[in-house]
Every structure is written in structure tokens, then in C-alpha cells.
Design a protein around this motif. Structure first.
Motif, PDB file in Angstrom:
ATOM      1  N   TYR A 145       0.830  -1.209   0.000  1.00 14.38           N
ATOM      2  CA  TYR A 145       0.000   0.000   0.000  1.00 14.38           C
ATOM      3  C   TYR A 145       0.865   1.260   0.000  1.00 14.38           C
ATOM      4  O   TYR A 145       0.813   2.089   0.898  1.00 14.38           O
ATOM      5  CB  TYR A 145      -0.954  -0.036   1.216  1.00 14.38           C
ATOM      6  N   LYS A 182      -2.266   3.085  -3.189  1.00 15.20           N
ATOM      7  CA  LYS A 182      -3.245   4.067  -2.694  1.00 15.20           C
ATOM      8  C   LYS A 182      -4.103   4.618  -3.843  1.00 15.20           C
ATOM      9  O   LYS A 182      -5.321   4.754  -3.709  1.00 15.20           O
ATOM     10  CB  LYS A 182      -2.455   5.199  -2.025  1.00 15.20           C
ATOM     11  N   TYR A 183      -3.467   4.913  -4.964  1.00 17.18           N
ATOM     12  CA  TYR A 183      -4.230   5.398  -6.124  1.00 17.18           C
ATOM     13  C   TYR A 183      -5.166   4.304  -6.652  1.00 17.18           C
ATOM     14  O   TYR A 183      -6.303   4.578  -7.045  1.00 17.18           O
ATOM     15  CB  TYR A 183      -3.307   5.857  -7.256  1.00 17.18           C
ATOM     16  N   ALA A 213      -6.555   1.989  -4.940  1.00 13.70           N
ATOM     17  CA  ALA A 213      -7.691   1.930  -4.007  1.00 13.70           C
ATOM     18  C   ALA A 213      -8.693   3.035  -4.313  1.00 13.70           C
ATOM     19  O   ALA A 213      -9.909   2.803  -4.363  1.00 13.70           O
ATOM     20  CB  ALA A 213      -7.182   2.052  -2.572  1.00 13.70           C
ATOM     21  N   ASP A 249      -8.850   5.177   4.077  1.00 13.34           N
ATOM     22  CA  ASP A 249      -9.171   5.155   2.639  1.00 13.34           C
ATOM     23  C   ASP A 249     -10.278   4.154   2.306  1.00 13.34           C
ATOM     24  O   ASP A 249     -10.551   3.894   1.132  1.00 13.34           O
ATOM     25  CB  ASP A 249      -7.919   4.755   1.827  1.00 13.34           C
ATOM     26  N   ALA A 268      -4.004   4.111   8.209  1.00 15.11           N
ATOM     27  CA  ALA A 268      -3.916   4.835   6.926  1.00 15.11           C
ATOM     28  C   ALA A 268      -4.762   4.131   5.866  1.00 15.11           C
ATOM     29  O   ALA A 268      -5.402   4.771   5.032  1.00 15.11           O
ATOM     30  CB  ALA A 268      -2.467   4.904   6.468  1.00 15.11           C
ATOM     31  N   MET A 269      -4.791   2.804   5.909  1.00 19.38           N
ATOM     32  CA  MET A 269      -5.608   2.045   4.948  1.00 19.38           C
ATOM     33  C   MET A 269      -7.088   2.211   5.291  1.00 19.38           C
ATOM     34  O   MET A 269      -7.925   2.442   4.412  1.00 19.38           O
ATOM     35  CB  MET A 269      -5.242   0.558   4.991  1.00 19.38           C
ATOM     36  N   ASN A 312       2.453   4.411  -2.837  1.00 19.97           N
ATOM     37  CA  ASN A 312       1.804   5.453  -3.652  1.00 19.97           C
ATOM     38  C   ASN A 312       0.861   4.868  -4.694  1.00 19.97           C
ATOM     39  O   ASN A 312      -0.261   5.321  -4.848  1.00 19.97           O
ATOM     40  CB  ASN A 312       2.868   6.301  -4.350  1.00 19.97           C
TER      41      ASN A 312
END
Ligand code: 3PG
Length: 307
Positions: free
Chosen positions: A141, A146-147, A149, A174, A170-171, A143
Motif C-alpha cells: 500500500y 493508494k491510487y 484503491a 481510505d 492509513a488504509m 503510492n
């Protein structure tokens, strides 16, 4: 006058080269371009006189590093720096950097694009499936993850991730459910999107055991590196699981076997093209140029990877 070489076998879009030139010339340096070169020796020769180099997936091995008698810094305009011989760079007191995050959206869009392409049977007119409500496991997870996701959330996919280096909170923020092990991720998710770097620990780490544990309709999406796949195990899964599909940004070494036996269950880009957008070229190329000026003028080493 200091010289900066852009050595790109796969050239940046013109708009990115123009932007790089502006930054380099404003600093009072000279820009040299080596694009679409065919021989590694061309790169070795071009590096001889320069103070700094910007590369993409170009191989900055010991030969390149030792040829760079004035070389002080190599910047990989992109995320993965497995193409730089870091030990040789460190030995020769050359700073190596990457430009994390700058091309991540482009890679994430390609990952999702390949999923849709396969879910719709390569747009061949037959009835396909949708991404909505399917489980997507994001393996690492960072950069790009994350995008991925963020985009997949818009498609209504159920999101899971495994990354021992990222805080669970952090996950969760999101809308992604963090899982405690890589085994759990693969056994839970119909789609897996790979975002791990290629290094001594990860090379050949994704093989038969993990892939065969995936639920029915298993699809592996690899926009990371082909080296992280155990290709013997991959072929075994193709054989054992007629529902298994593999999408990869760059052809695996076993491409001939896959294309001969498993038609309709794979898609490979002919060249690595996750970061091949003018936006990503501008983001990563200009960041690389700025990092070079910041380093040569002010000694700034924020993105150094061989500290
Ligand atoms: C990266 O590591 O940033 C990507 O693999 C992009 O590689 P490329 O710059 O060679 O397209």
C-alpha cells in the motif's frame, strides 16, 4: 559548465523534455539527450563527461557508474530503482535517487484499465463481468496502491490490502481493510494488484501456493516487476486453474508458453508502459531535474535511496 544527461531508452514525451531542459538551463547547466539508444555501450559512453544523469528503466550498472568520472548523482525518474547498482553508486560516492509518487496515478490507471479489459473479454463482443462488488487485494500500500484503491472504490470494489510497512489506520481511512498476512490477502481476493518492489526478498515470491489459493475467477494484475513472479509456479497455476488470468505490464519470460497454451487468459504490454503518459513523464521528469539542481546547488538529498 555542469552537464546533465537524460538517458532514456523509452523517451519522455516532448513536453517533459522541454520542461527538464528549462530547469537544467535555468540552473546554468547543459542538457544532453540520449534517447532510444540500442546498445548499452552508448549509455556507458554518454555518461563519461556528465555530472548528473536522469534515467527511467535504463540500466545504471557498475559499468555505467564507473564510466561516469564526473558523475555525482543518478536520478531514476520513477519509483523502482532496481535498475541502479546501488552498491557501486555508494562505493563511488554517487547519490542515487528516485521520484516517489510522481508517476503513481498513471500506473494505477493502467492496473484498473487492464482489469476492465480482461473482465470484458478483451472487448471481443462476448458477455463479460463487472468489477462492482468484486474483492480487490492490494499487495503493498504505497503510492500506487493508494491510487488503485481510490479508483477501485469508485467502481464499488471491496478493498483489502496487505503491507507490513504501512499503518493499518492509513488504509482504514481510505476505506481499505488491512489484512494481517499475505496468505489471507490472496485467499480472500478475486483480484490481486501487485505493487511490491523487486528486491532480494521479493524476487520470485509470488508463486503457486499464493496464486492457487485465490478464489474462483482469480485475476493477478502485475504493474510492479516481472521478477517478483515465480514463473514456474505461475505456469502451474495456469494449468491447474482454468479460471486463472494474468495481466502484466511487461511480458513475462514465459510469454511463449502462456500464449501457446492459455489464449484469452492473459494480457501483456509489449513494453513497460504504466508510466507512459505525458502527465507522468512531466511529473517524474521535472521532479528529477529539480532534485538534481537541489542536490548540486544545495546538497539536498531528500529522495536519496543509497543513504
Ligand atoms: C517505475 O518504477 O516508476 C515504473 O516501473 C515506470 O518505469 P518507466 O519509467 O521505465 O516507464
Amino acid at each position: 559548465m555542469k552537464k546533465v544527461l537524460v538517458a532514456t531508452d523509452k523517451p519522455f514525451a516532448k513536453v517533459a523534455v522541454d520542461g527538464i531542459r528549462q530547469i537544467i538551463e535555468k540552473a546554468g547547466y547543459e542538457l544532453l539527450l540520449l534517447e532510444k539508444y540500442t546498445e548499452h555501450s552508448d549509455f556507458v559512453k554518454a555518461v563519461e563527461q556528465v555530472d548528473a544523469v536522469i534515467i527511467r528503466s535504463d540500466i545504471a550498472d557498475r559499468e555505467v557508474i564507473e564510466a561516469g568520472k564526473n558523475l555525482k548523482i543518478i536520478v531514476r525518474a520513477g519509483a523502482g530503482y532496481d535498475n541502479i547498482d546501488l552498491a557501486a553508486a555508494t562505493e563511488h560516492k554517487i547519490v542515487a535517487m528516485n521520484t516517489p509518487g510522481q508517476n503513481s496515478n498513471a500506473v494505477a490507471e493502467l492496473a484498473i484499465g487492464m482489469m476492465i479489459y480482461m473482465a470484458r473479454n478483451a472487448y471481443n463482443g462476448s458477455s463479460g463481468t463487472e468489477l462492482r462488488d468484486k474483492s480487490l487485494g492490494i499487495h503493498a500500500y504505497g503510492n500506487v496502491g493508494k491510487y488503485v484503491a481510490g479508483i477501485a472504490k469508485g467502481f464499488g470494489m471491496k478493498l483489502y490490502a496487505y503491507d507490513p510497512y504501512v499503518d493499518a489506520s492509513a488504509m482504514e481511512k481510505d476505506g481499505v481493510k488491512p489484512l494481517a498476512s499475505v496468505e489471507e490477502l490472496y485467499s480472500k481476493c478475486q483480484y490481486i494488484s501487485l505493487h511490491i518492489p523487486a528486491n532480494a526478498q521479493t524476487k520470485k515470491s509470488i508463486g503457486f501456493e499464493l496464486l492457487s489459493s485465490m478464489p474462483k475467477g482469480a485475476t493477478l494484475v502485475n504493474t510492479a516487476r516481472k521478477e517478483v513472479i515465480d514463473e514456474e509456479g505461475l505456469l502451474k497455476v495456469f494449468e491447474a486453474r482454468p479460471d486463472f488470468k494474468y495481466l502484466s505490464d511487461i511480458e513475462p519470460d514465459c510469454k511463449a508458453d502462456v500464449s501457446e497454451k492459455f489464449a484469452g487468459r492473459y494480457f501483456f504490454t509489449p513494453k513497460k508502459m504504466g508510466a507512459q503518459t505525458s502527465e507522468a513523464n512531466v511529473n517524474a521528469g521535472l521532479a528529477a531535474a529539480r532534485q538534481i539542481v537541489d542536490f548540486l546547488e544545495n546538497g539536498i538529498t531528500t529522495f536519496q535511496v543509497n543513504k
